[in-house]
Design an enzyme around this catalytic site. Structure first.
Site, PDB file in Angstrom:
ATOM      1  N   GLU A   1      10.090  -0.619  17.797  1.00  0.00           N
ATOM      2  CA  GLU A   1      10.471   0.168  16.622  1.00  0.00           C
ATOM      3  C   GLU A   1      11.576   1.160  16.985  1.00  0.00           C
ATOM      4  OE1 GLU A   1       9.215  -0.202  13.291  1.00  0.00           O
ATOM      5  OE2 GLU A   1       8.871  -2.037  14.416  1.00  0.00           O
TER       6      GLU A   1
ATOM      7  N   ALA B   1       0.800  -1.227   0.000  1.00  0.00           N
ATOM      8  CA  ALA B   1       0.000   0.000   0.000  1.00  0.00           C
ATOM      9  C   ALA B   1       0.828   1.271   0.000  1.00  0.00           C
ATOM     10  CB  ALA B   1      -0.954   0.005   1.188  1.00  0.00           C
TER      11      ALA B   1
ATOM     12  N   ARG C   1       9.449   8.236  -2.962  1.00  0.00           N
ATOM     13  CA  ARG C   1      10.858   8.435  -3.308  1.00  0.00           C
ATOM     14  C   ARG C   1      11.246   7.798  -4.651  1.00  0.00           C
ATOM     15  NH1 ARG C   1      13.342   6.430   2.148  1.00  0.00           N
ATOM     16  NH2 ARG C   1      11.227   5.619   2.381  1.00  0.00           N
TER      17      ARG C   1
ATOM     18  N   GLY D   1      -0.598   2.158   9.075  1.00  0.00           N
ATOM     19  CA  GLY D   1       0.436   1.324   9.684  1.00  0.00           C
ATOM     20  C   GLY D   1       0.380  -0.104   9.172  1.00  0.00           C
TER      21      GLY D   1
ATOM     22  N   GLY E   1       5.547  -6.254  -0.611  1.00  0.00           N
ATOM     23  CA  GLY E   1       5.558  -6.144  -2.069  1.00  0.00           C
ATOM     24  C   GLY E   1       6.792  -5.490  -2.652  1.00  0.00           C
TER      25      GLY E   1
ATOM     26  N   ALA F   1      25.990 -13.828 -51.177  1.00  0.00           N
ATOM     27  CA  ALA F   1      25.955 -12.539 -50.476  1.00  0.00           C
ATOM     28  C   ALA F   1      24.944 -11.611 -51.141  1.00  0.00           C
ATOM     29  CB  ALA F   1      27.336 -11.905 -50.511  1.00  0.00           C
TER      30      ALA F   1
ATOM     31  N   ASN G   1      14.064  -6.737  12.769  1.00  0.00           N
ATOM     32  CA  ASN G   1      12.846  -7.327  12.210  1.00  0.00           C
ATOM     33  C   ASN G   1      12.840  -7.108  10.699  1.00  0.00           C
ATOM     34  OD1 ASN G   1      10.192  -8.241  11.822  1.00  0.00           O
ATOM     35  ND2 ASN G   1       9.354  -6.174  12.149  1.00  0.00           N
TER      36      ASN G   1
ATOM     37  N   ASN H   1      23.280 -22.993 -50.891  1.00  0.00           N
ATOM     38  CA  ASN H   1      24.185 -21.890 -50.613  1.00  0.00           C
ATOM     39  C   ASN H   1      23.525 -20.590 -51.073  1.00  0.00           C
ATOM     40  OD1 ASN H   1      27.184 -21.161 -49.911  1.00  0.00           O
ATOM     41  ND2 ASN H   1      26.596 -19.957 -51.700  1.00  0.00           N
TER      42      ASN H   1
END
Ligand code: UD1
Ligand code: CA
Length: 453
Positions: free
Chosen positions: A152, A10, A15, A78, A101, A378, A167, A375
């Site tokens: 935290e 989510a 950034r 959160g 994700g 070219a 964690n 053959n």
């Protein structure tokens, strides 16, 4: 025990500076979240719930599967709140694995270790010891070493900040337990968020056990918040793929200069030079040499074949002992039979080159069927397109097409037939015939060139 997976996706990913949701940014040309979903499938999750916040429409259009349910988290309150969005779907008789994700490189074997670590009466956490754990939640253990909670960074005291066991966010718990713990979360903390990490203390308070498992390396649990970190994940992924190829028997001239954006299988004694890109499904048999700067997409390269530098092979089959390039382009629907040879600046499209046949230089072969040992001189061009329709050129076994021929399709050149250099062939040539289709040469004696007026 049945297993469901909840993928947290989510976050907006500000950034990244992108209109694309963060989890759709690719590693090896595949969205990060698709790597995560692949891992979920490999640990045999029956259902995967993708919790999204932004770009739901584009997410649902890019990521599909019967096993997927998209769950919206309207406000990012959160990680605990995010997982709770999936609660209505979770059952008491299954285990629930939480993945992220934007963390695409977690190995399946690591997840299997986490699953094996979970006690019947408790939960399992994936943790990692970091030299610098700044920013991560810290694993809190009692004197006996039992995990009692996660704190935290922003809520930790000086002593807790010294803990270097971090964690990863990845965890496994029973569905019923998880729903109960999530429904009791509070946001009374430094960030005012509903922390998923608070369920660990809740588990401990109920007298249940919290076990831990660990990844093989840190990169497995790293996420990408910006394009610099994304590029770091890409390189780590590519090195992992390069190592898999080397373990499988290939020699890579430089494992840092290869890009695998699909699945590659190799036989033994394969040599791959630098800067090759592999896409889709590529099968490489034994004793194959791939030169520098080649792009191989959805193709099969037979035993002892060689793809020389700067060649592109797509949706094609290169037979055993065949050689391609340098600077060749083998387009979809083409096949080189055993020992056939295509040289520089030859383009093939939907064409077959028979066993031992050769097109050494500067040709376009489109919609052509070329017999064994023929053959192709070219500069030969199959004129397969009249502006509206595509037509076929058939060239028999042992035929010799002189240089600089235009073969105007539909046209058939017989077995052992010969066409003179510079011919424009518009009519069929029978077996063993010579066809000369060019104006006759005239030599005019004592010719004086034009002079300036
Ligand atoms: C989280 C963990 C932390 C851990 C770290 C590992 C919590 C409270 N903390 O911290 O212990 O060390 O991950 O990287 O869980 N997300 C949502 N919805 C939300 C919030 C987050 O989907 O409302 C998603 C984000 O998109 C991201 C993941 O959850 O993919 C982690 O969120 P993030 O805010 O980065 O958590 P951290 O603060 O890093
Ligand atoms: Ca994070």
């Amino acid at each position: 025990m049945a297993l469901s997976v909840v993928v947290l996706a989510a976050g907006k990913g500000t950034r990244m500076r992108s209109s694309l949701p963060k989890v759709l940014h690719p590693v090896a040309e595949k969205p990060m979240v698709a790597h995560v979903i692949d891992a979920a499938r490999q640990v045999e999750a029956a259902n995967t719930y993708v919790v999204y916040g932004f770009g739901g429409d584009v997410l649902k259009s890019k990521i599909t599967g019967d096993d997927l349910t998209f769950v919206e988290q309207k406000e990012q309150l959160g990680t605990g709140h995010a997982v709770d969005m999936a609660s209505p779907f979770l059952t008491n008789d299954e285990d629930v694995l939480v993945l992220y994700g934007d963390v695409p490189l977690t190995k399946v074997s690591t997840l299997q270790r986490l699953i094996a670590a979970k006690p019947d009466n408790g939960m399992a956490l994936l943790t990692v010891h970091l030299a610098n754990p700044t920013g991560y939640g810290r694993i809190i253990r009692d004197e006996s070493g039992k995990v009692t909670g996660i704190i935290e960074q922003k809520d930790a005291n000086a002593e807790q900040l010294l803990v270097n066991e971090a964690n990863t966010g990845i965890l496994l718990a029973n569905g019923g337990d998880l729903k109960r713990w999530l429904s009791n979360l509070s946001s009374d903390n430094a960030q005012g968020e509903y922390y998923l990490t608070d369920i660990i203390a809740a588990c401990h308070r109920e007298g249940k056990l919290i076990t831990t498992a660990h990844p093989d390396s840190e990169i497995e649990v790293e996420g990408a918040n910006n394009r610099v970190q994304l590029a770091g994940l890409e390189r780590a992924y590519q090195l992992r793929k390069a190592e898999e190829l080397m373990i499988a028997g290939a020699s890579l001239r430089d494992p840092n200069r290869i890009d695998i954006r699909g699945n590659v299988t190799v036989g033994q004694e394969v040599v791959i030079d630098v800067n090759c890109i592999f896409e889709g499904n590529v099968e490489i048999a034994d004793n194959v040499v791939i030169g520098a700067n080649c792009i191989l997409k959805n193709c099969r390269i037979g035993d002892n074949a060689e793809v020389k530098p700067n060649s592109i092979v797509e949706d094609a089959i290169i037979g055993e002992l065949a050689s391609v390039g340098p600077f060749a382009r083998i387009r979809p629907g083409s096949e080189l039979k055993r020992d056939a040879h295509v040289g520089n600046f030859v383009e093939m499209k939907k064409s077959t080159l028979g066993e031992g046949a050769k097109a050494g230089h500067l040709s376009y072969l489109g919609d052509a069927e070329i017999g064994a040992k023929a053959n192709i001189g070219a500069g030969t061009i199959t004129c397969n397109y009249d502006g509206v329709n595509k037509s076929k050129t058939i060239i028999g076994a042992g035929a010799f097409i002189g240089s600089n021929a235009s073969l105007v399709a539909p046209v058939t050149i017989g077995d052992m037939a010969t066409t003179a250099a510079g011919s424009v062939i518009v009519k069929d040539v029978a077996d063993s015939e010579l066809s000369v289709a060019r104006s006759k040469q005239r030599n005019i004696a004592d010719w004086s060139r034009p002079s300036k007026k």
